[in-house]
Design a protein around this motif. Structure first.
Motif, mmCIF file in Angstrom:
data_model
loop_
_atom_site.group_PDB
_atom_site.id
_atom_site.type_symbol
_atom_site.label_atom_id
_atom_site.label_comp_id
_atom_site.label_asym_id
_atom_site.label_seq_id
_atom_site.Cartn_x
_atom_site.Cartn_y
_atom_site.Cartn_z
ATOM 1 N N PRO A 231 0.833 -1.217 0.000
ATOM 2 C CA PRO A 231 0.000 0.000 0.000
ATOM 3 C C PRO A 231 0.858 1.254 0.000
ATOM 4 N N GLU A 232 0.357 2.273 -0.668
ATOM 5 C CA GLU A 232 1.083 3.532 -0.782
ATOM 6 C C GLU A 232 0.912 4.376 0.479
ATOM 7 N N LEU A 233 1.994 5.020 0.887
ATOM 8 C CA LEU A 233 1.918 5.945 2.013
ATOM 9 C C LEU A 233 1.207 7.233 1.626
ATOM 10 N N GLY A 234 1.345 7.639 0.373
ATOM 11 C CA GLY A 234 0.745 8.900 -0.059
ATOM 12 C C GLY A 234 1.556 10.107 0.375
ATOM 13 N N LEU A 235 2.884 9.962 0.367
ATOM 14 C CA LEU A 235 3.746 11.064 0.790
ATOM 15 C C LEU A 235 3.649 12.245 -0.161
ATOM 16 N N PRO A 236 3.843 13.454 0.367
ATOM 17 C CA PRO A 236 3.812 14.632 -0.509
ATOM 18 C C PRO A 236 4.952 14.601 -1.524
ATOM 19 N N ALA A 237 4.811 15.375 -2.589
ATOM 20 C CA ALA A 237 5.825 15.437 -3.643
ATOM 21 C C ALA A 237 7.186 15.786 -3.049
ATOM 22 N N GLY A 238 8.209 15.101 -3.518
ATOM 23 C CA GLY A 238 9.556 15.354 -3.038
ATOM 24 C C GLY A 238 9.989 14.459 -1.903
ATOM 25 N N HIS A 239 9.056 13.672 -1.352
ATOM 26 C CA HIS A 239 9.384 12.760 -0.259
ATOM 27 C C HIS A 239 9.306 11.324 -0.774
ATOM 28 N N GLU B 151 -2.497 9.967 8.429
ATOM 29 C CA GLU B 151 -2.762 11.360 8.061
ATOM 30 C C GLU B 151 -1.797 12.307 8.781
ATOM 31 N N ALA B 152 -1.520 12.030 10.050
ATOM 32 C CA ALA B 152 -0.585 12.878 10.799
ATOM 33 C C ALA B 152 0.826 12.763 10.237
ATOM 34 N N PHE B 153 1.201 11.580 9.804
ATOM 35 C CA PHE B 153 2.527 11.395 9.228
ATOM 36 C C PHE B 153 2.653 12.113 7.891
ATOM 37 N N VAL B 154 1.683 11.909 7.028
ATOM 38 C CA VAL B 154 1.728 12.512 5.692
ATOM 39 C C VAL B 154 1.662 14.033 5.777
ATOM 40 N N ALA B 155 0.983 14.570 6.792
ATOM 41 C CA ALA B 155 0.862 16.025 6.941
ATOM 42 C C ALA B 155 2.217 16.686 7.151
ATOM 43 N N ASP B 156 3.151 15.989 7.820
ATOM 44 C CA ASP B 156 4.482 16.568 8.059
ATOM 45 C C ASP B 156 5.482 15.443 8.310
ATOM 46 N N PRO B 157 5.894 14.732 7.259
ATOM 47 C CA PRO B 157 6.833 13.618 7.451
ATOM 48 C C PRO B 157 8.181 14.061 7.990
ATOM 49 N N ASP B 158 8.604 15.261 7.668
ATOM 50 C CA ASP B 158 9.893 15.742 8.175
ATOM 51 C C ASP B 158 9.869 15.852 9.696
ATOM 52 N N ALA B 159 8.792 16.412 10.240
ATOM 53 C CA ALA B 159 8.681 16.538 11.692
ATOM 54 C C ALA B 159 8.590 15.174 12.356
ATOM 55 N N ALA B 160 7.850 14.259 11.731
ATOM 56 C CA ALA B 160 7.687 12.926 12.317
ATOM 57 C C ALA B 160 9.028 12.212 12.429
ATOM 58 N N THR B 161 9.801 12.226 11.346
ATOM 59 C CA THR B 161 11.086 11.523 11.367
ATOM 60 C C THR B 161 12.140 12.270 12.173
ATOM 61 N N ARG B 162 11.921 13.559 12.409
ATOM 62 C CA ARG B 162 12.823 14.325 13.271
ATOM 63 C C ARG B 162 12.551 14.051 14.755
ATOM 64 N N ASP B 163 11.283 13.970 15.109
ATOM 65 C CA ASP B 163 10.905 13.878 16.521
ATOM 66 C C ASP B 163 10.824 12.450 17.044
ATOM 67 N N PHE B 164 10.749 11.466 16.136
ATOM 68 C CA PHE B 164 10.633 10.073 16.553
ATOM 69 C C PHE B 164 11.680 9.235 15.829
ATOM 70 N N GLU B 165 12.267 8.290 16.556
ATOM 71 C CA GLU B 165 13.361 7.509 15.996
ATOM 72 C C GLU B 165 12.860 6.465 14.994
ATOM 73 N N ILE B 166 11.744 5.827 15.294
ATOM 74 C CA ILE B 166 11.199 4.771 14.450
ATOM 75 C C ILE B 166 9.689 4.915 14.377
ATOM 76 N N SER B 167 9.094 4.252 13.381
ATOM 77 C CA SER B 167 7.671 4.466 13.113
ATOM 78 C C SER B 167 6.783 4.023 14.264
ATOM 79 N N GLN B 168 7.176 2.974 15.001
ATOM 80 C CA GLN B 168 6.284 2.510 16.063
ATOM 81 C C GLN B 168 6.214 3.516 17.215
ATOM 82 N N GLN B 169 7.235 4.351 17.382
ATOM 83 C CA GLN B 169 7.156 5.425 18.371
ATOM 84 C C GLN B 169 6.126 6.465 17.939
#
Length: 259
Positions: free
Chosen positions: A57-65, A156-174
């Motif tokens: 399944p596709e994550l649906g990341l914004p363009a450029g990600h 939806e929260a991840f796709v809204a700001d993937p940069d912040a998510a990967t900055r603030d959390f080490e791994i996806s389960q966090q």
């Protein structure tokens, strides 16, 4: 009654088709209810009949990600190939050893392993009580049950700001756990159901030289958190001098789903 859904994912070359096939056999042996076994994959070659396949399944990341390391979050899409109902997700590198029915009967909208249940305590974490409390809350996404489409807010929260998510959390389960907790949906399995091979089956440290690994009472799934990984454990390779892995015929039998 609609069949229950068992979901797993396979991509890349780390896990071959026998991982999927053996997991599916284990599910058939330990789940006496109508169910569908579904594998989301980029390569369905070698999978046995009876295993349904869908594309990843596709994550649906914004363009450029294009970072797809957190691709498991795509399971929380509102529309997951039209699938509906209750689903139990299982990672490939685990071995089913008991009845899976309670995973579906346990009350609540969402359940997951508490990650801390799979590891021995780390006293150094106490130096940062806030971070220690957060890590103690994190769910391990190797085994979780959910209603498809009901927790789309995670993706939806991840796709809204993937940069912040990967900055603030080490791994996806966090990140996933933080979103679930925010919505009051973070619940854990009974700790005895999903056990760590290293922590719960192998005697600690030098005691392992005098006793073989055993299956704890009440265990339903054996996971391989940290090292050794499953293949090494089945070959009795621990990777460290202070831990011996003795006879594991019971584990090999469960992995092969032998009657």
């Amino acid at each position: 009654m609609e069949p229950l859904l068992i979901l797993t994912m396979k991509w890349g070359t780390l896990y071959g088709p026998h991982y999927v096939n053996n997991l599916a056999r284990g599910v058939r042996k330990h789940l006496n209810r109508p169910h569908r076994f579904i594998c989301f994959t980029d390569d369905a070659e070698g999978l046995e009949p009876g295993i349904e396949t869908f594309p990843l399944p596709e994550l649906g990341l914004p363009a450029g990600h294009s970072d797809t390391r957190w691709r498991k979050l795509a399971l929380f899409r509102k529309d997951l190939f039209g699938l509906q109902g209750t689903a139990l997700f299982l990672d490939l590198d685990q071995i089913i050893v008991g009845d899976l029915t309670p995973f579906f009967d346990h009350p609540g909208p969402f359940h997951i392993i508490r990650d801390d249940d799979l590891f021995r305590s780390n006293p150094l974490r106490k130096r940062n009580p806030k971070r220690d409390a957060f890590l103690h809350s994190v769910g391990n996404s190797s085994v979780f049950r959910y209603e498809i489409g009901a927790h789309s807010y995670i993706l939806e929260a991840f796709v809204a700001d993937p940069d912040a998510a990967t900055r603030d959390f080490e791994i996806s389960q966090q990140f996933q756990s933080a979103q679930l907790a925010k919505h009051g949906h973070l619940n854990y399995w009974p700790s005895e159901w999903c056990v760590s091979f290293k922590k719960h089956c192998v005697p600690p440290h030098l005691a392992s030289y005098f006793s073989d690994p055993t299956l704890p009472a009440g265990a339903k799934i054996v996971l391989f958190a940290g090292n050794p990984k499953m293949d090494d454990a089945l070959e009795r390779k621990s990777g460290v001098w202070y831990r011996r892995i003795g006879n594991v015929d019971w584990l090999k039998s469960a992995w092969a789903a032998q009657e």
